[in-house]
Write a protein that holds these residues in place. Structure first.
Motif, PDB file in Angstrom:
ATOM      1  N   ASP A 216       0.861  -1.191   0.000  1.00  0.00           N
ATOM      2  CA  ASP A 216       0.000   0.000   0.000  1.00  0.00           C
ATOM      3  C   ASP A 216       0.893   1.235   0.000  1.00  0.00           C
ATOM      4  OD1 ASP A 216      -1.723   2.138   0.469  1.00  0.00           O
ATOM      5  OD2 ASP A 216      -3.025   0.978   1.800  1.00  0.00           O
ATOM      6  N   MET A 217       1.014   1.880  -1.161  1.00  0.00           N
ATOM      7  CA  MET A 217       1.912   3.018  -1.309  1.00  0.00           C
ATOM      8  C   MET A 217       1.173   4.359  -1.269  1.00  0.00           C
ATOM      9  SD  MET A 217       4.549   1.426  -4.135  1.00  0.00           S
ATOM     10  CE  MET A 217       5.612   2.880  -4.138  1.00  0.00           C
ATOM     11  N   THR A 218      -0.013   4.348  -0.677  1.00  0.00           N
ATOM     12  CA  THR A 218      -0.843   5.552  -0.622  1.00  0.00           C
ATOM     13  C   THR A 218      -0.092   6.748  -0.050  1.00  0.00           C
ATOM     14  OG1 THR A 218      -2.891   4.272  -0.418  1.00  0.00           O
ATOM     15  CG2 THR A 218      -2.941   6.538   0.380  1.00  0.00           C
ATOM     16  N   VAL A 219       0.491   6.569   1.128  1.00  0.00           N
ATOM     17  CA  VAL A 219       1.148   7.691   1.806  1.00  0.00           C
ATOM     18  C   VAL A 219       2.388   8.129   1.043  1.00  0.00           C
ATOM     19  CG1 VAL A 219       2.086   8.534   3.976  1.00  0.00           C
ATOM     20  CG2 VAL A 219       0.302   6.788   4.000  1.00  0.00           C
ATOM     21  N   LEU A 220       3.195   7.168   0.638  1.00  0.00           N
ATOM     22  CA  LEU A 220       4.436   7.488  -0.069  1.00  0.00           C
ATOM     23  C   LEU A 220       4.168   8.268  -1.346  1.00  0.00           C
ATOM     24  CD1 LEU A 220       7.566   6.991  -0.082  1.00  0.00           C
ATOM     25  CD2 LEU A 220       7.092   5.100  -1.631  1.00  0.00           C
ATOM     26  N   LEU A 221       3.236   7.795  -2.155  1.00  0.00           N
ATOM     27  CA  LEU A 221       2.974   8.449  -3.445  1.00  0.00           C
ATOM     28  C   LEU A 221       2.326   9.815  -3.264  1.00  0.00           C
ATOM     29  CD1 LEU A 221       1.745   5.412  -5.583  1.00  0.00           C
ATOM     30  CD2 LEU A 221       3.959   6.576  -5.704  1.00  0.00           C
ATOM     31  N   THR A 222       1.501   9.950  -2.235  1.00  0.00           N
ATOM     32  CA  THR A 222       0.807  11.222  -2.021  1.00  0.00           C
ATOM     33  C   THR A 222       1.739  12.297  -1.489  1.00  0.00           C
ATOM     34  OG1 THR A 222      -1.273  10.058  -1.565  1.00  0.00           O
ATOM     35  CG2 THR A 222      -1.118  12.352  -0.867  1.00  0.00           C
ATOM     36  N   MET A 223       2.588  11.934  -0.536  1.00  0.00           N
ATOM     37  CA  MET A 223       3.431  12.933   0.128  1.00  0.00           C
ATOM     38  C   MET A 223       4.812  13.055  -0.495  1.00  0.00           C
ATOM     39  SD  MET A 223       2.443  12.429   4.155  1.00  0.00           S
ATOM     40  CE  MET A 223       3.183  13.992   4.639  1.00  0.00           C
ATOM     41  N   ASN A 224       5.359  11.954  -1.010  1.00  0.00           N
ATOM     42  CA  ASN A 224       6.719  11.974  -1.536  1.00  0.00           C
ATOM     43  C   ASN A 224       6.747  11.831  -3.052  1.00  0.00           C
ATOM     44  OD1 ASN A 224       9.775  11.691  -0.759  1.00  0.00           O
ATOM     45  ND2 ASN A 224       9.404  10.017  -2.194  1.00  0.00           N
ATOM     46  N   GLY A 225       6.495  10.636  -3.538  1.00  0.00           N
ATOM     47  CA  GLY A 225       6.554  10.374  -4.963  1.00  0.00           C
ATOM     48  C   GLY A 225       7.016   8.951  -5.206  1.00  0.00           C
ATOM     49  N   PRO A 226       7.293   8.586  -6.450  1.00  0.00           N
ATOM     50  CA  PRO A 226       7.589   7.197  -6.801  1.00  0.00           C
ATOM     51  C   PRO A 226       8.994   6.721  -6.441  1.00  0.00           C
ATOM     52  CG  PRO A 226       7.656   8.567  -8.760  1.00  0.00           C
ATOM     53  CD  PRO A 226       7.153   9.447  -7.649  1.00  0.00           C
ATOM     54  N   SER A 227       9.878   7.598  -6.018  1.00  0.00           N
ATOM     55  CA  SER A 227      11.223   7.177  -5.630  1.00  0.00           C
ATOM     56  C   SER A 227      11.792   8.175  -4.636  1.00  0.00           C
ATOM     57  CB  SER A 227      12.143   7.087  -6.851  1.00  0.00           C
ATOM     58  OG  SER A 227      12.463   8.383  -7.337  1.00  0.00           O
ATOM     59  N   GLU A 228      12.964   7.826  -4.066  1.00  0.00           N
ATOM     60  CA  GLU A 228      13.621   8.685  -3.085  1.00  0.00           C
ATOM     61  C   GLU A 228      14.044  10.022  -3.687  1.00  0.00           C
ATOM     62  OE1 GLU A 228      14.900   7.984   0.273  1.00  0.00           O
ATOM     63  OE2 GLU A 228      13.435   6.377   0.333  1.00  0.00           O
ATOM     64  N   PHE A 229      14.182  10.067  -5.005  1.00  0.00           N
ATOM     65  CA  PHE A 229      14.760  11.262  -5.615  1.00  0.00           C
ATOM     66  C   PHE A 229      13.861  11.930  -6.649  1.00  0.00           C
ATOM     67  CE2 PHE A 229      16.356   7.374  -7.585  1.00  0.00           C
ATOM     68  CZ  PHE A 229      15.883   7.523  -8.871  1.00  0.00           C
ATOM     69  N   PHE A 230      12.719  11.316  -6.958  1.00  0.00           N
ATOM     70  CA  PHE A 230      11.762  11.944  -7.883  1.00  0.00           C
ATOM     71  C   PHE A 230      10.562  12.367  -7.053  1.00  0.00           C
ATOM     72  CE2 PHE A 230       8.520  11.454 -11.468  1.00  0.00           C
ATOM     73  CZ  PHE A 230       8.823  12.689 -12.012  1.00  0.00           C
ATOM     74  N   ILE A 231      10.616  13.610  -6.557  1.00  0.00           N
ATOM     75  CA  ILE A 231       9.650  14.095  -5.579  1.00  0.00           C
ATOM     76  C   ILE A 231       8.514  14.824  -6.288  1.00  0.00           C
ATOM     77  CG2 ILE A 231       9.349  15.358  -3.426  1.00  0.00           C
ATOM     78  CD1 ILE A 231      11.444  13.091  -3.321  1.00  0.00           C
ATOM     79  N   THR A 232       7.330  14.249  -6.214  1.00  0.00           N
ATOM     80  CA  THR A 232       6.155  14.832  -6.875  1.00  0.00           C
ATOM     81  C   THR A 232       5.029  15.108  -5.894  1.00  0.00           C
ATOM     82  OG1 THR A 232       5.311  12.612  -7.361  1.00  0.00           O
ATOM     83  CG2 THR A 232       6.684  13.659  -9.045  1.00  0.00           C
ATOM     84  N   GLY A 233       5.195  14.711  -4.630  1.00  0.00           N
ATOM     85  CA  GLY A 233       4.112  14.806  -3.654  1.00  0.00           C
ATOM     86  C   GLY A 233       4.061  16.126  -2.912  1.00  0.00           C
ATOM     87  N   THR A 234       3.235  16.145  -1.871  1.00  0.00           N
ATOM     88  CA  THR A 234       2.956  17.379  -1.138  1.00  0.00           C
ATOM     89  C   THR A 234       4.151  17.884  -0.331  1.00  0.00           C
ATOM     90  OG1 THR A 234       2.048  16.036   0.665  1.00  0.00           O
ATOM     91  CG2 THR A 234       0.496  16.890  -0.963  1.00  0.00           C
ATOM     92  N   LEU A 235       5.141  17.036  -0.084  1.00  0.00           N
ATOM     93  CA  LEU A 235       6.317  17.476   0.667  1.00  0.00           C
ATOM     94  C   LEU A 235       7.345  18.200  -0.210  1.00  0.00           C
ATOM     95  CD1 LEU A 235       7.037  14.426   3.023  1.00  0.00           C
ATOM     96  CD2 LEU A 235       6.127  16.670   3.677  1.00  0.00           C
ATOM     97  N   LYS A 236       7.069  18.331  -1.471  1.00  0.00           N
ATOM     98  CA  LYS A 236       8.058  18.877  -2.411  1.00  0.00           C
ATOM     99  C   LYS A 236       8.555  20.256  -2.002  1.00  0.00           C
ATOM    100  CE  LYS A 236       8.947  19.434  -7.349  1.00  0.00           C
ATOM    101  NZ  LYS A 236       8.426  19.221  -8.723  1.00  0.00           N
TER     102      LYS A 236
END
Length: 307
Positions: A216-236
């Motif tokens: 379940d990658m809900t939190v990761l994808l929403t806040m961070n993104g698909p990887s440690e270095f490709f930041i697309t989420g709300t924490l950007k």
């Protein structure tokens, strides 16, 4: 090193505006007592469960200090909320601060505790500390950015050191929206092998965290993104730099020589926290608790004043 006896349970966590009952899963290594200050450990991600931090339980074994780990809401053994995928207004720093406060209160330790946060956990721990809670004694910020802008700049630089074909794959998949493909995942692993964890084979604890995270990658994808270095989420755009002077307790700052959290990424913590010590692990990247386990435990134990 043997691990202290562990007990696990769950705590009710009421989320305002959410009818679904939620629970926070936690485990305690050792036994809570009034006479010994516990160490609470915050995992990263957001959404990467606690398993990769299990070596920190050595603190309980070596020093007799109880260590508390928990899976934050939305991941691991705690309540998952896949229906909230993409809900940036739900998955907020304040939500996780409330969950931490709930845990401290219900375990009866809010008046006396130490806190160690790793990666995102360090960001969360710093946000907790700037509120100056009366029971927080010491803080450890491990492998954490002071701002995501600094993190992204460092990641872009580290990517230039990867083989050219790996760089091409990463860039192309990110541009084409194919970050959920096996091709992208394999390219990401090259980066992780250099800057996330340099131990081979990959430690079982880290493998377990990633396996459970992928359920379940809900939190990761929403806040961070698909990887440690490709930041697309709300924490950007997240930053804590202007508030760091509010952290008035003794703080230990940790990173690794090959860390994603490069020196310039953590420098503001050192510059602005009044009582701070910085230790950089020479043979580690982003997970020194796995890469230089004994030294990590020794450094943290000494900072916490444990014998």
């Amino acid at each position: 090193m043997s691990t202290a006896e562990a007990t696990e349970s769950t705590l009710d966590f009421t989320v305002p505006g959410l009818e679904k009952p939620c629970k926070t899963w936690y485990t305690i290594f050792g036994s809570l007592s009034k006479s010994v200050r516990p160490l609470v450990v915050l995992h990263g991600g957001p959404g990467v469960p606690h398993h990769y931090l299990l070596p920190i339980a050595d603190i309980a074994t070596k020093y007799g200090t109880p260590v508390i780990m928990y899976d934050q809401l939305g991941c691991g053994n705690s309540t998952r909320l896949p229906e909230k995928n993409g809900a940036g207004d739900f998955w907020t720093v304040d939500l996780f601060l409330s969950e931490l406060d709930n845990l401290l209160t219900k375990l009866g330790i809010k008046d006396n505790y130490d806190l160690l946060g790793q990666s995102w956990g360090g960001m969360l721990g710093a946000c907790h500390a700037i509120r100056q809670p009366k029971g927080l004694n010491k803080l450890v910020i491990a492998d954490s950015p002071a701002s995501m802008e600094l993190w992204i700049t460092a990641a872009d630089r580290l990517r230039t050191g990867l083989p050219s074909d790996v760089q091409e794959t990463l860039t192309r998949c990110e541009k084409d929206g194919k970050t959920d493909t096996e091709e992208y995942e394999k390219a990401v692993e090259v980066y992780y092998d250099r800057h996330l964890c340099r131990v081979k084979p990959t430690p079982a604890e880290l493998k377990k965290s990633f396996e459970v995270m992928k359920e379940d990658m809900t939190v990761l994808l929403t806040m961070n993104g698909p990887s440690e270095f490709f930041i697309t989420g709300t924490l950007k755009t997240w930053t804590i730099i202007e508030d760091l002077h509010k952290i008035i307790i003794p703080t230990l700052l940790i990173n690794g020589r090959y860390d994603e959290a490069q020196d310039e990424v953590v420098q503001p913590y050192f510059d602005r926290i009044p009582k701070v010590k910085w230790v950089r692990f020479a043979d580690s990247s982003h997970t020194p608790q796995l890469e230089e386990r004994d030294e990590f435990i020794s450094v943290v134990g000494q900072f916490l004043g444990l014998r």
